[in-house]
Design an enzyme around this catalytic site. Sequence first.
Site, short mmCIF file in Angstrom:
data_model
loop_
_atom_site.label_atom_id
_atom_site.label_comp_id
_atom_site.label_asym_id
_atom_site.label_seq_id
_atom_site.Cartn_x
_atom_site.Cartn_y
_atom_site.Cartn_z
N ARG A 256 0.99 -10.79 5.75
CA ARG A 256 2.49 -11.01 5.66
C ARG A 256 3.42 -10.49 6.87
NH1 ARG A 256 4.43 -9.54 -0.23
NH2 ARG A 256 6.05 -10.50 0.56
N ARG B 292 15.61 -2.55 -6.75
CA ARG B 292 14.07 -2.41 -7.04
C ARG B 292 14.04 -2.53 -8.58
NH1 ARG B 292 11.08 0.25 -3.22
NH2 ARG B 292 12.26 0.98 -1.57
N ARG C 285 21.58 15.84 -3.28
CA ARG C 285 21.70 14.36 -3.29
C ARG C 285 22.60 14.01 -4.29
NH1 ARG C 285 19.09 12.45 1.69
NH2 ARG C 285 18.14 14.14 2.54
N PRO D 76 0.82 -1.24 -0.18
CA PRO D 76 0.04 -0.13 -0.15
C PRO D 76 0.88 1.39 -0.05
CG PRO D 76 -0.73 -1.44 1.73
CD PRO D 76 0.57 -1.89 1.31
N GLU D 77 0.43 2.18 -0.77
CA GLU D 77 1.16 3.38 -0.80
C GLU D 77 0.04 4.63 -0.44
OE1 GLU D 77 3.66 4.38 -4.27
OE2 GLU D 77 4.09 2.21 -4.74
N HIS E 121 -5.71 -14.43 9.90
CA HIS E 121 -4.72 -13.25 9.66
C HIS E 121 -5.00 -11.80 10.58
CE1 HIS E 121 -3.27 -15.82 6.67
NE2 HIS E 121 -4.37 -15.28 5.79
#
Length: 278
Positions: free
Chosen positions: A115, A267, A157, A6-7, A93
């Site tokens: 999870r 990623r 950065r 989830p974002e 769960h």
Amino acid sequence: MESTVPELPEVETVRKGLLTHAVGRTILQARQLHPRGLSPKSISGLSAIEGAKIIDVRRRGKFLWFVLDRPLVLAAHLGMSGQFLINPADLRHTRASFRIRKGLKTSELHFKDQRTFGWVSVEETRDGIPTCVQAIAPDIFESAYDQGAVIANIKRRKVSIKTAILNQNIVSGIGNIYADESLWLAKVHPEKIAENMNTKDISRVLESAKEVMLKAIEVGGTSFDELYINVNGESGYFDIALNAYGQEGKPCPRCGTLIRRIKFANRSSHFCPKCQRR
Ligand SMILES: [Zn+2]
């Protein structure tokens, strides 16, 4: 498709559901049902919030917290698969459960997480922000978000622009999917080094992130179910049209060039090699 978590848009949708289904209720009973359900940083067991009334549910990035009528909050992170459900039929769960009541109506609010990377936590606050959120930067939708300062921070950065926008200490709430989608929309290569970018391009990346996440929040807001506070069940994501993420080998919706997938910083990144040049 690789596993998704989830974002910001998914968490915001959960928050909106909790505003409707949990705010104004009194917590009659709070129980931890799995050793990993409660964060090791929690200052007490869940019984500390029994009897408290839920005043509000707030969010920063991917962190949620329940504001209570006492100087403690119940913070929560959905991790990779966390959900809040009201009166679920299936009890598998469930990591923590809360019996909540308003008037004569009692409901069971469950925190489920297959999870077990998610958690709930009893915490104190400083300036209204829970302990676990103190180091997390404001997200793009907060009034505390200062885009000028974020751009200046990114420009210092020596990392890729993608790594920079995923850094929750710079700007919170952007994960792998929305990062790829934002960079595609802004026509910026994910491996471009942040300190070599100009203000205008960084600004366009952040504006794109806002646009794609806002669109996802709108989709999430329309896909509610009476019983399900959260909609990030099996698929994990809203049914939004993705232009780059997970689209390897498919034509770019803008120019028709095939979307490529590369791996860096552990990623996958998806991008259009024509629209998003190095
Ligand atoms: Zn393209």
